[in-house]
Design an enzyme around this catalytic site. Structure first.
Site, PDB file in Angstrom:
ATOM      1  N   SER A  69      93.677 -15.657  38.335  1.00 24.77           N
ATOM      2  CA  SER A  69      93.107 -14.393  37.872  1.00 24.77           C
ATOM      3  C   SER A  69      93.925 -13.224  38.384  1.00 24.77           C
ATOM      4  O   SER A  69      94.534 -13.293  39.458  1.00 24.77           O
ATOM      5  CB  SER A  69      91.662 -14.265  38.360  1.00 24.77           C
ATOM      6  OG  SER A  69      91.160 -12.976  38.147  1.00 24.77           O
ATOM      7  N   TYR A  82      86.243 -14.158  45.053  1.00 27.27           N
ATOM      8  CA  TYR A  82      86.873 -14.624  43.821  1.00 27.27           C
ATOM      9  C   TYR A  82      88.398 -14.548  43.932  1.00 27.27           C
ATOM     10  O   TYR A  82      89.112 -15.486  43.558  1.00 27.27           O
ATOM     11  CB  TYR A  82      86.364 -13.761  42.672  1.00 27.27           C
ATOM     12  CG  TYR A  82      86.798 -14.163  41.290  1.00 27.27           C
ATOM     13  CD1 TYR A  82      86.230 -15.261  40.642  1.00 27.27           C
ATOM     14  CD2 TYR A  82      87.752 -13.414  40.602  1.00 27.27           C
ATOM     15  CE1 TYR A  82      86.607 -15.604  39.359  1.00 27.27           C
ATOM     16  CE2 TYR A  82      88.134 -13.751  39.311  1.00 27.27           C
ATOM     17  CZ  TYR A  82      87.559 -14.849  38.701  1.00 27.27           C
ATOM     18  OH  TYR A  82      87.935 -15.181  37.421  1.00 27.27           O
ATOM     19  N   LYS A  86      91.042 -17.663  43.735  1.00 26.48           N
ATOM     20  CA  LYS A  86      92.047 -17.709  42.684  1.00 26.48           C
ATOM     21  C   LYS A  86      93.467 -17.764  43.245  1.00 26.48           C
ATOM     22  O   LYS A  86      94.353 -18.385  42.649  1.00 26.48           O
ATOM     23  CB  LYS A  86      91.890 -16.496  41.766  1.00 26.48           C
ATOM     24  CG  LYS A  86      90.657 -16.567  40.878  1.00 26.48           C
ATOM     25  CD  LYS A  86      90.640 -17.828  40.030  1.00 26.48           C
ATOM     26  CE  LYS A  86      89.602 -17.792  38.931  1.00 26.48           C
ATOM     27  NZ  LYS A  86      89.565 -19.050  38.143  1.00 26.48           N
TER      28      LYS A  86
END
Length: 207
Positions: A69, A82, A86
């Site tokens: 991401s 997150y 990632k």
């Protein structure tokens, strides 16, 4: 994996795409929000890849695509968990690209921007034109036998595709290095005019 082997007799392609969001500003983020995201994104990819790895090694062939991401690559407010997960996938990619090279296993990553059930509520108007179908062609190419890339990261969304890479500047060398010397040379250290692209079994000099 046993089901796939029973149905097809082999597993040539793996796309690690599972994901969840547990967004919060870092000052409000809980350990539970961190572990949940790491378990799905990073541990999930590790466990599935670990299951398919010996199958690909025995077949002397495989194509693996990690779903990273822009949050991990560039940052985004409220997504420390997150982003960490990632970028963990990118670290895994770099190592497996080296370990898999001898068995013709290529592993690359995409950093997709698309309107999905997970993102449609937060993308709003920006989600228009960001159809998931515009990410699919990159995944298909990376999963194809003709793909000769490994340890590459591709940002893809809305029909645009570009490579993202980790580069190391020429920097400085000083056997008597001091903090003061670093401060004096920081602009030279940071200068991206000449750099080495790092990652995977090949390193490329640029500039």
């Amino acid at each position: 994996m046993a089901t796939a082997m029973e149905a097809f007799g082999r597993v040539d392609i793996l796309v690690n795409n599972a994901g969840i969001l547990r967004d919060a500003a870092f000052k409000n983020m809980t350990p539970e929000q961190v572990s949940a995201v790491l378990d799905v994104h990073l541990a999930g990819a590790f466990n599935v890849t670990r299951a398919v790895w010996p199958i690909m090694r025995e077949a002397n062939y495989g194509r693996i695509i990690q779903t990273s991401s822009g949050t991990g690559l560039f940052g985004n407010f409220g997504q420390a968990n997150y982003g960490a997960a990632k970028m963990g996938l990118i670290g895994m990619m770099h190592v497996l690209a080296i370990e898999g090279a001898r068995n013709n296993i290529a592993i690359n990553a995409i950093a997709p921007i698309a309107r999905t059930r997970m993102t449609e509520d937060i993308m709003g108007e920006a989600g228009k034109g960001m159809d998931p179908e515009l990410v699919t062609p990159v995944v298909v190419y990376l999963a194809h036998r003709s793909c000769d890339r490994t340890a590459h990261i591709y940002s893809v969304g809305g029909g645009k595709v570009s490579r993202v890479f980790i580069g190391q500047t020429k920097g400085i060398e000083d056997p008597a290095l001091t903090a003061e010397a670093v401060a004096a040379a920081i602009d030279e250290i940071d200068d991206p005019g000449s750099f080495t692209i790092r990652g995977g079994p090949v390193r490329t000099e640029v500039g």
